[in-house]
Design a protein around this motif. Structure first.
Motif, short mmCIF file in Angstrom:
data_model
loop_
_atom_site.label_atom_id
_atom_site.label_comp_id
_atom_site.label_asym_id
_atom_site.label_seq_id
_atom_site.Cartn_x
_atom_site.Cartn_y
_atom_site.Cartn_z
N GLN A 247 60.54 -13.61 -32.28
CA GLN A 247 59.67 -13.18 -31.18
C GLN A 247 58.22 -13.62 -31.42
OE1 GLN A 247 60.64 -9.00 -31.30
NE2 GLN A 247 62.31 -9.21 -29.84
N ALA A 248 57.79 -13.56 -32.67
CA ALA A 248 56.42 -13.99 -32.98
C ALA A 248 56.24 -15.48 -32.70
CB ALA A 248 56.09 -13.68 -34.44
N LEU A 249 57.26 -16.27 -33.01
CA LEU A 249 57.17 -17.71 -32.79
C LEU A 249 57.21 -18.06 -31.30
CD1 LEU A 249 59.47 -18.77 -35.73
CD2 LEU A 249 57.12 -19.55 -35.40
N GLY A 250 57.71 -17.15 -30.49
CA GLY A 250 57.70 -17.37 -29.06
C GLY A 250 56.36 -17.07 -28.42
N ASP A 251 55.46 -16.51 -29.19
CA ASP A 251 54.11 -16.18 -28.71
C ASP A 251 53.21 -17.39 -28.90
OD1 ASP A 251 51.60 -15.21 -28.17
OD2 ASP A 251 51.78 -13.42 -29.43
N ALA A 252 52.62 -17.84 -27.83
CA ALA A 252 51.75 -19.03 -27.90
C ALA A 252 50.56 -18.81 -28.82
CB ALA A 252 51.26 -19.40 -26.50
N ASP A 253 50.20 -17.55 -29.06
CA ASP A 253 49.03 -17.24 -29.90
C ASP A 253 49.43 -16.85 -31.32
OD1 ASP A 253 47.25 -17.63 -27.75
OD2 ASP A 253 47.64 -15.61 -27.01
N HIS B 211 50.04 -16.77 -35.28
CA HIS B 211 49.18 -17.18 -36.39
C HIS B 211 50.06 -17.54 -37.58
CE1 HIS B 211 45.55 -15.93 -34.29
NE2 HIS B 211 46.15 -14.80 -33.98
N VAL B 212 49.71 -18.63 -38.24
CA VAL B 212 50.50 -19.10 -39.39
C VAL B 212 50.61 -18.02 -40.46
CG1 VAL B 212 50.57 -20.76 -41.28
CG2 VAL B 212 49.99 -21.53 -38.98
N ALA B 213 49.53 -17.25 -40.67
CA ALA B 213 49.55 -16.20 -41.70
C ALA B 213 50.61 -15.15 -41.38
CB ALA B 213 48.18 -15.55 -41.82
N HIS C 26 54.05 -16.69 -41.98
CA HIS C 26 54.27 -16.78 -43.43
C HIS C 26 54.71 -15.42 -43.98
CE1 HIS C 26 52.80 -17.03 -47.72
NE2 HIS C 26 53.58 -18.09 -47.62
N ARG C 27 54.04 -14.36 -43.55
CA ARG C 27 54.38 -13.01 -44.01
C ARG C 27 55.79 -12.61 -43.57
NH1 ARG C 27 54.14 -8.68 -41.14
NH2 ARG C 27 52.74 -9.64 -39.61
N LEU C 28 56.12 -12.91 -42.32
CA LEU C 28 57.44 -12.55 -41.81
C LEU C 28 58.55 -13.34 -42.50
CD1 LEU C 28 56.60 -12.27 -37.99
CD2 LEU C 28 57.35 -10.40 -39.48
N LEU C 29 58.29 -14.60 -42.76
CA LEU C 29 59.30 -15.43 -43.44
C LEU C 29 59.55 -14.91 -44.86
CD1 LEU C 29 58.92 -19.25 -42.69
CD2 LEU C 29 61.00 -17.90 -42.66
N LEU C 30 58.48 -14.54 -45.54
CA LEU C 30 58.62 -14.06 -46.91
C LEU C 30 59.42 -12.76 -46.97
CD1 LEU C 30 55.10 -14.77 -48.45
CD2 LEU C 30 57.24 -16.01 -48.86
N ALA D 193 56.48 -25.48 -45.77
CA ALA D 193 57.62 -25.65 -44.86
C ALA D 193 57.22 -25.31 -43.43
CB ALA D 193 58.78 -24.77 -45.31
N ILE D 194 56.43 -24.25 -43.26
CA ILE D 194 55.96 -23.86 -41.93
C ILE D 194 55.16 -25.00 -41.30
CG2 ILE D 194 54.38 -22.31 -40.70
CD1 ILE D 194 55.16 -20.15 -42.75
N GLU D 195 54.27 -25.58 -42.08
CA GLU D 195 53.42 -26.66 -41.56
C GLU D 195 54.25 -27.88 -41.18
OE1 GLU D 195 50.61 -27.31 -44.64
OE2 GLU D 195 49.48 -25.47 -44.24
N ARG D 196 55.27 -28.20 -41.97
CA ARG D 196 56.07 -29.38 -41.69
C ARG D 196 57.01 -29.18 -40.50
NH1 ARG D 196 59.15 -32.52 -46.45
NH2 ARG D 196 56.96 -32.91 -46.98
N LEU D 197 57.61 -28.01 -40.40
CA LEU D 197 58.60 -27.77 -39.35
C LEU D 197 57.95 -27.58 -37.98
CD1 LEU D 197 61.06 -25.38 -41.21
CD2 LEU D 197 61.43 -27.78 -40.64
#
Length: 277
Positions: A35-41, A43-45, A48-52, A84-88
């Protein structure tokens, strides 16, 4: 149909129509990320926190970032989630998170038969995803990332229904004659809840009974063609599909399609490894 089963099915469909289908708690972290990735706004931080917070998903993100899809043998491998986030990028991470949500929907199934069916359906989904990526690039000239995402979600209704049938004994056996209608309602609801764009959702829910146009073009033909040629079949009942003599000839003789069937691309093989791993 037994009245209790009818009440269970009616309740399930009512929840679907009201967008109140519930997910198991095991998918919460992946669902928050999706859901966070579906938000146009986004934030990478935050990503990163959710992935971890989801180690298995973090590992798949790093594996996908290091796969041939993104390296082509020319880029140094990444070893951190942030790299990985930056590359994908946002779209590919969203596909990966959505795949994690869908996969985890059925992981808690206790019934042996339903669990086996769910595993087969997930394997079918993954192989269709990989083949759709290849077909989009080589045949239909459709955006390959869009085809990959659509393929990942195209059987979500079936996987959800199998998980619900595990909680409602007898539900699956009593769905004879109601399967197609139930799947359409549940699939549409899940796609709304997962934020799937309406254009993609429409292409997916109209797959049953649709035929491939020649030459194949567009997202729907991409998915239909992939479903026809992958070796891992869906265990769910399939709507009758008319295959014309012209289409059968194409399926049997088109050199590009034959090459993809016999030797999937390195990118397709990488997708299968990551999504089934």
């Amino acid at each position: 149909m037994h009245v209790d089963t009818l009440n269970s099915l009616s309740l399930l469909l009512s929840r679907a129509r009201d967008d109140e289908l519930t997910f198991p708690t095991s998918v919460n972290a992946a669902l928050r990320l999706q859901q966070a990735l579906g938000d146009a706004d986004f934030h990478v931080a935050d990503i990163h926190r959710l992935l971890l917070s989801e180690p298995a998903l973090s590992a798949r993100a790093v594996a996908l970032a290091n796969s041939v899809i993104f390296t082509h043998g020319r880029i140094q491998p990444v070893s951190s989630v942030r790299a990985a986030i930056e590359r994908l990028g946002q779209r590919n991470l969203q596909s990966l998170a959505t795949a994690a949500v869908i996969r985890q929907i059925h992981t808690g199934i206790a019934d042996d038969h339903l669990r086996t069916m769910a595993a087969q359906l997930w394997t079918h989904t993954v192989h269709v995803t990989a083949m759709s990526h290849d077909i989009a690039r080589a045949i239909t000239k459709t955006d390959a990332d869009t085809a990959m995402f659509a393929a990942i979600v195209h059987e979500v209704g079936g996987l959800y229904l199998l998980a619900e049938a595990d909680r409602m004994p007898g539900l699956y056996q009593q769905l004879d004659g109601h399967m197609a209608a139930a799947l359409e309602v549940i699939t549409r609801a899940l796609m709304r809840q997962l934020g799937v764009p309406p254009r993609l959702a429409d292409a997916i829910v109209t797959l049953p009974g649709t035929t491939i146009m020649l030459p194949p073009a567009g997202l729907r033909d991409t998915l239909l063609l992939a479903k026809l040629v992958v070796g891992a079949a869906s265990p769910l009942p399939q709507a009758p599909r008319t295959v014309s003599a012209e289409l059968q000839t194409y399926l049997d003789t088109d050199p590009v399609l034959q090459a993809l069937r016999s030797t999937p691309s390195a990118e397709a093989q990488a997708l299968i490894t990551v999504l089934l791993g």
